[in-house]
Write a protein that holds these residues in place. Structure first.
Motif, PDB file in Angstrom:
ATOM      1  N   LEU A 237       0.842  -1.194   0.000  1.00 56.16           N
ATOM      2  CA  LEU A 237       0.000   0.000   0.000  1.00 56.16           C
ATOM      3  C   LEU A 237       0.879   1.246   0.000  1.00 56.16           C
ATOM      4  CD1 LEU A 237      -2.695  -0.925   2.681  1.00 56.16           C
ATOM      5  CD2 LEU A 237      -2.896  -1.100   0.193  1.00 56.16           C
ATOM      6  N   PRO A 238       0.368   2.352  -0.542  1.00 55.43           N
ATOM      7  CA  PRO A 238       1.131   3.608  -0.523  1.00 55.43           C
ATOM      8  C   PRO A 238       1.186   4.197   0.890  1.00 55.43           C
ATOM      9  CG  PRO A 238      -1.052   3.980  -1.424  1.00 55.43           C
ATOM     10  CD  PRO A 238      -0.914   2.490  -1.260  1.00 55.43           C
ATOM     11  N   GLU A 239       2.022   5.193   1.041  1.00 53.95           N
ATOM     12  CA  GLU A 239       2.204   5.834   2.344  1.00 53.95           C
ATOM     13  C   GLU A 239       1.842   7.313   2.305  1.00 53.95           C
ATOM     14  OE1 GLU A 239       6.015   4.928   4.157  1.00 53.95           O
ATOM     15  OE2 GLU A 239       6.123   3.036   3.046  1.00 53.95           O
ATOM     16  N   THR A 240       1.119   7.731   1.264  1.00 54.15           N
ATOM     17  CA  THR A 240       0.690   9.125   1.165  1.00 54.15           C
ATOM     18  C   THR A 240      -0.818   9.172   0.948  1.00 54.15           C
ATOM     19  OG1 THR A 240       1.030   9.209  -1.235  1.00 54.15           O
ATOM     20  CG2 THR A 240       2.889   9.824   0.181  1.00 54.15           C
ATOM     21  N   PRO A 241      -1.524  10.126   1.548  1.00 57.05           N
ATOM     22  CA  PRO A 241      -2.978  10.196   1.429  1.00 57.05           C
ATOM     23  C   PRO A 241      -3.480  10.328  -0.009  1.00 57.05           C
ATOM     24  CG  PRO A 241      -2.224  11.543   3.260  1.00 57.05           C
ATOM     25  CD  PRO A 241      -0.992  11.105   2.524  1.00 57.05           C
ATOM     26  N   ASP A 242      -2.784  11.101  -0.842  1.00 57.57           N
ATOM     27  CA  ASP A 242      -3.246  11.273  -2.218  1.00 57.57           C
ATOM     28  C   ASP A 242      -3.251   9.945  -2.967  1.00 57.57           C
ATOM     29  OD1 ASP A 242      -3.744  13.935  -1.923  1.00 57.57           O
ATOM     30  OD2 ASP A 242      -1.865  14.618  -2.825  1.00 57.57           O
ATOM     31  N   ALA A 243      -2.200   9.158  -2.782  1.00 60.23           N
ATOM     32  CA  ALA A 243      -2.140   7.856  -3.451  1.00 60.23           C
ATOM     33  C   ALA A 243      -3.133   6.870  -2.854  1.00 60.23           C
ATOM     34  CB  ALA A 243      -0.720   7.294  -3.354  1.00 60.23           C
ATOM     35  N   ALA A 244      -3.547   7.118  -1.618  1.00 61.78           N
ATOM     36  CA  ALA A 244      -4.472   6.199  -0.944  1.00 61.78           C
ATOM     37  C   ALA A 244      -5.912   6.363  -1.414  1.00 61.78           C
ATOM     38  CB  ALA A 244      -4.392   6.416   0.573  1.00 61.78           C
ATOM     39  N   ARG A 245      -6.263   7.521  -1.968  1.00 59.61           N
ATOM     40  CA  ARG A 245      -7.669   7.811  -2.295  1.00 59.61           C
ATOM     41  C   ARG A 245      -8.335   6.723  -3.141  1.00 59.61           C
ATOM     42  NH1 ARG A 245      -8.275  14.248  -3.751  1.00 59.61           N
ATOM     43  NH2 ARG A 245      -7.061  15.088  -2.010  1.00 59.61           N
ATOM     44  N   PRO A 246      -7.800   6.413  -4.333  1.00 62.59           N
ATOM     45  CA  PRO A 246      -8.503   5.416  -5.169  1.00 62.59           C
ATOM     46  C   PRO A 246      -8.521   4.038  -4.546  1.00 62.59           C
ATOM     47  CG  PRO A 246      -6.359   5.966  -6.105  1.00 62.59           C
ATOM     48  CD  PRO A 246      -6.594   6.935  -5.006  1.00 62.59           C
ATOM     49  N   SER A 262     -18.232   9.062  -7.385  1.00 61.26           N
ATOM     50  CA  SER A 262     -17.616  10.377  -7.190  1.00 61.26           C
ATOM     51  C   SER A 262     -16.765  10.444  -5.941  1.00 61.26           C
ATOM     52  CB  SER A 262     -18.709  11.447  -7.107  1.00 61.26           C
ATOM     53  OG  SER A 262     -19.598  11.174  -6.021  1.00 61.26           O
ATOM     54  N   LEU A 263     -16.957   9.518  -5.015  1.00 63.37           N
ATOM     55  CA  LEU A 263     -16.213   9.534  -3.764  1.00 63.37           C
ATOM     56  C   LEU A 263     -14.744   9.171  -3.975  1.00 63.37           C
ATOM     57  CD1 LEU A 263     -17.138  10.099  -0.811  1.00 63.37           C
ATOM     58  CD2 LEU A 263     -17.206   7.622  -0.472  1.00 63.37           C
ATOM     59  N   ALA A 264     -14.425   8.477  -5.075  1.00 56.89           N
ATOM     60  CA  ALA A 264     -13.069   7.965  -5.302  1.00 56.89           C
ATOM     61  C   ALA A 264     -12.022   9.073  -5.361  1.00 56.89           C
ATOM     62  CB  ALA A 264     -13.036   7.140  -6.579  1.00 56.89           C
ATOM     63  N   SER A 265     -12.416  10.270  -5.772  1.00 56.07           N
ATOM     64  CA  SER A 265     -11.453  11.372  -5.892  1.00 56.07           C
ATOM     65  C   SER A 265     -11.424  12.259  -4.653  1.00 56.07           C
ATOM     66  CB  SER A 265     -11.781  12.220  -7.119  1.00 56.07           C
ATOM     67  OG  SER A 265     -13.098  12.757  -7.013  1.00 56.07           O
ATOM     68  N   GLU A 266     -12.246  11.944  -3.680  1.00 53.97           N
ATOM     69  CA  GLU A 266     -12.305  12.752  -2.463  1.00 53.97           C
ATOM     70  C   GLU A 266     -11.171  12.387  -1.512  1.00 53.97           C
ATOM     71  OE1 GLU A 266     -14.275  15.251  -1.862  1.00 53.97           O
ATOM     72  OE2 GLU A 266     -15.536  15.034  -3.644  1.00 53.97           O
TER      73      GLU A 266
END
Length: 298
Positions: A237-246, A262-266
């Motif tokens: 898994l990634p370690e940054t919130p932006d990469a975690a979104r999808p 639409s929630l996937a990009s939030e």
């Protein structure tokens, strides 16, 4: 009713992967939906399997997905005295015994035959400690929150190891002692641990400990049909919130929570707020295994 206390208890043998995320997320949502606590326990009782830095990586990954735990982390490597006390109590009750047998010696049997129940066959050899399943309640039954009524005969599963010959503690005893000491009311974990529950229920009964509720989750399989695991080289898994979104959105899909596309990009905190409010274990499909949702990139 006891106040809700859940937990996520990874083994730091490597970074978390998508299958780990499913277990962590479901246990987190189940706790938060019921205004309960969610604890983190690092199950590092097997040091040779736990490379340096893996536990820190796991904590960074959880934080990237917004999965913040309550209170301090519990480390199993600090718990030797508690496990020893439990083992001594079991031995005093005649429910645990030293065993000299090696797996090679009983390889022609489907389960360990209990040869050392009346004393170790080779008392001068290194000794493990096993649980006597023939003296506990049998059959063991409980109501799983997803898979319904479960019933196992522990004697058909064999006398499980509680302490290994090398002196390291085995999972079954450690997890039961820790869950009781942490006041865990609800356990949410993968269906691969469903058949571990009978041993744990026997230990809870023998040690006069509370019995948590259980919710076992379907296992996530990769495209090749293998269980997602560190051994099968599942991507970390990634370690940054932006990469975690999808990935967080995909995990909600895998948990049958039907999140809006639409929630996937939030941001992760927005996704979690929605997921906590809408968490429904009843939406989970009671299948032991399922494929990982299709994705692009990761």
């Amino acid at each position: 009713m006891r106040a809700y206390r859940g937990r996520f208890a990874p083994t730091p043998s490597g970074p978390l992967h998508f299958g780990s995320l499913i277990a962590a997320l479901a246990s987190y949502l189940d706790a938060r939906h019921q205004q309960g606590q969610w604890l983190l326990r690092i199950e590092d009782i097997d040091p040779p399997r736990c490379p340096a830095g893996a536990a820190a990586t796991i904590q960074r990954q959880l934080e990237a997905f917004g999965l913040h735990w309550d209170g301090p982390v519990l480390w199993q490597h600090d718990r030797n005295a508690a496990y020893q006390q439990a083992l001594e109590r079991l031995a005093a009750l005649g429910l645990a015994y030293p065993c000299s047998c090696s797996r090679k010696q009983w390889r022609d049997h489907s389960i360990y035959p209990g040869w050392c129940r009346d004393g170790p066959r080779e008392p001068d050899s290194p000794l493990a400690w096993r649980l006597r399943t023939d003296l506990g309640p049998t059959p063991v039954s409980w109501q799983d929150r997803l898979f319904g009524h479960q019933q196992f005969t522990p004697t058909a599963m064999g006398d499980v190891v509680l302490k290994r010959k090398d002196g390291l503690w085995a999972y079954q005893l450690a997890v039961v002692v820790d869950d009781a000491d942490q006041g865990i009311s609800d356990i949410v974990r993968g269906a691969d641990l469903l058949d571990n529950t009978p041993w744990q229920r026997q230990l809870q009964h023998a040690l006069d400990l509370p019995t948590p509720r259980y919710l076992h989750l379907p296992l996530i399989l990769a495209d090749n049909g293998q269980k997602l695991s560190k051994q099968n080289l599942a991507p970390a898994l990634p370690e940054t919130p932006d990469a975690a979104r999808p990935l967080l959105h995909r995990a909600l899909v895998a948990l049958d929570q039907a999140p809006p596309a639409s929630l996937a990009s939030e941001p992760v905190h927005t996704q979690l707020d929605w997921a906590i409010a809408h968490w429904s274990p009843r939406s989970l499909q009671a299948t032991a295994e399922r494929r990982e949702p299709r994705h692009n990139g990761f």
